[in-house]
Write a protein that holds these residues in place. Structure first.
Motif, PDB file in Angstrom:
ATOM      1  N   LYS A 140       0.831  -1.214   0.000  1.00  0.00           N
ATOM      2  CA  LYS A 140       0.000   0.000   0.000  1.00  0.00           C
ATOM      3  C   LYS A 140       0.859   1.256   0.000  1.00  0.00           C
ATOM      4  O   LYS A 140       0.502   2.264  -0.617  1.00  0.00           O
ATOM      5  N   ASN A 141       1.989   1.215   0.736  1.00  0.00           N
ATOM      6  CA  ASN A 141       2.852   2.385   0.850  1.00  0.00           C
ATOM      7  C   ASN A 141       4.262   1.915   1.190  1.00  0.00           C
ATOM      8  O   ASN A 141       4.571   1.675   2.358  1.00  0.00           O
ATOM      9  N   GLU A 155      11.426  -8.396  -3.824  1.00  0.00           N
ATOM     10  CA  GLU A 155      12.413  -8.283  -4.893  1.00  0.00           C
ATOM     11  C   GLU A 155      12.845  -6.842  -5.143  1.00  0.00           C
ATOM     12  O   GLU A 155      13.877  -6.613  -5.764  1.00  0.00           O
ATOM     13  N   GLY A 156      12.057  -5.891  -4.711  1.00  0.00           N
ATOM     14  CA  GLY A 156      12.405  -4.504  -4.931  1.00  0.00           C
ATOM     15  C   GLY A 156      11.240  -3.608  -4.563  1.00  0.00           C
ATOM     16  O   GLY A 156      10.175  -4.077  -4.167  1.00  0.00           O
ATOM     17  N   TYR A 157      11.463  -2.328  -4.711  1.00  0.00           N
ATOM     18  CA  TYR A 157      10.446  -1.330  -4.405  1.00  0.00           C
ATOM     19  C   TYR A 157      10.245  -0.490  -5.655  1.00  0.00           C
ATOM     20  O   TYR A 157      11.153  -0.311  -6.453  1.00  0.00           O
ATOM     21  N   THR A 158       9.044   0.025  -5.833  1.00  0.00           N
ATOM     22  CA  THR A 158       8.744   0.748  -7.060  1.00  0.00           C
ATOM     23  C   THR A 158       7.798   1.915  -6.763  1.00  0.00           C
ATOM     24  O   THR A 158       7.328   2.069  -5.644  1.00  0.00           O
ATOM     25  N   ILE A 159       7.543   2.694  -7.784  1.00  0.00           N
ATOM     26  CA  ILE A 159       6.577   3.782  -7.676  1.00  0.00           C
ATOM     27  C   ILE A 159       5.480   3.563  -8.711  1.00  0.00           C
ATOM     28  O   ILE A 159       5.666   2.849  -9.690  1.00  0.00           O
ATOM     29  N   LYS A 160       4.353   4.173  -8.496  1.00  0.00           N
ATOM     30  CA  LYS A 160       3.250   4.134  -9.448  1.00  0.00           C
ATOM     31  C   LYS A 160       3.219   5.488 -10.150  1.00  0.00           C
ATOM     32  O   LYS A 160       3.101   6.525  -9.499  1.00  0.00           O
ATOM     33  N   VAL A 161       3.337   5.474 -11.461  1.00  0.00           N
ATOM     34  CA  VAL A 161       3.416   6.700 -12.244  1.00  0.00           C
ATOM     35  C   VAL A 161       2.089   6.925 -12.964  1.00  0.00           C
ATOM     36  O   VAL A 161       1.542   6.008 -13.569  1.00  0.00           O
ATOM     37  N   ASN A 162       1.590   8.144 -12.915  1.00  0.00           N
ATOM     38  CA  ASN A 162       0.377   8.516 -13.626  1.00  0.00           C
ATOM     39  C   ASN A 162       0.762   8.835 -15.070  1.00  0.00           C
ATOM     40  O   ASN A 162       1.307   9.900 -15.358  1.00  0.00           O
ATOM     41  N   GLN A 163       0.492   7.893 -15.982  1.00  0.00           N
ATOM     42  CA  GLN A 163       0.896   8.046 -17.382  1.00  0.00           C
ATOM     43  C   GLN A 163       0.183   9.211 -18.073  1.00  0.00           C
ATOM     44  O   GLN A 163       0.765   9.865 -18.939  1.00  0.00           O
ATOM     45  N   VAL A 164      -1.052   9.487 -17.700  1.00  0.00           N
ATOM     46  CA  VAL A 164      -1.800  10.596 -18.313  1.00  0.00           C
ATOM     47  C   VAL A 164      -1.103  11.926 -18.014  1.00  0.00           C
ATOM     48  O   VAL A 164      -0.967  12.771 -18.895  1.00  0.00           O
ATOM     49  N   LYS A 165      -0.617  12.092 -16.794  1.00  0.00           N
ATOM     50  CA  LYS A 165       0.075  13.341 -16.438  1.00  0.00           C
ATOM     51  C   LYS A 165       1.395  13.484 -17.176  1.00  0.00           C
ATOM     52  O   LYS A 165       1.932  14.581 -17.283  1.00  0.00           O
TER      53      LYS A 165
END
Length: 136
Positions: free
Chosen positions: A15-16, A49-59
């Protein structure tokens, strides 16, 4: 084997992943150090396995989200894979799948024109079935 606390830690991190160890510890009823030790063990065991971010593709200007099922003509997939590597700015994920198709491409495009050009070039290497994401 993961216990209930490990599963709770994974749930909270999904979640975070930027949560502090102290905050995470409070949520799973451990100290920050105990949570940190468990996370290190989960990482060492390959569960995390790793950490990531969620990217807003529209922006970022990518207004079209497409899922493309790929059907290759032969078992030699190198031409298709080379094509995808050259177009990686549009490819979010390229899954090798079983069932209907050989690959499932998840792509982003800034416009219908760019999508159309991509599909025309793709058609030189494989057949496809296109689906556009309307809403998540």
């Amino acid at each position: 084997m993961l216990d209930h606390t490990d599963m709770s830690i994974l749930d909270e991190l999904s979640k975070n992943s930027r949560i502090t160890m102290k905050e995470l510890g409070e949520k799973v009823h451990l100290t920050g150090q105990a949570v940190s030790d468990r996370i290190a063990k989960l990482e060492d065991n390959g569960v995390i396995e790793g950490y990531t971010i969620k990217v807003n593709q529209v922006k970022l200007g990518y207004f079209i989200h497409a899922l493309i099922t790929i059907f290759t003509q032969s078992t030699y997939h190198h031409p298709y894979l080379s094509f995808i590597k050259k177009r990686e700015q549009y490819v979010l994920r390229n899954y090798k799948i079983s069932g209907d198709g050989c690959y499932l491409l998840e792509c982003k495009f800034p416009s219908n024109e760019v999508l159309d050009e991509f599909l025309e070039d793709l058609n030189e290497h494989a057949n496809y079935k296109l689906s556009i994401v309307i809403n998540k």
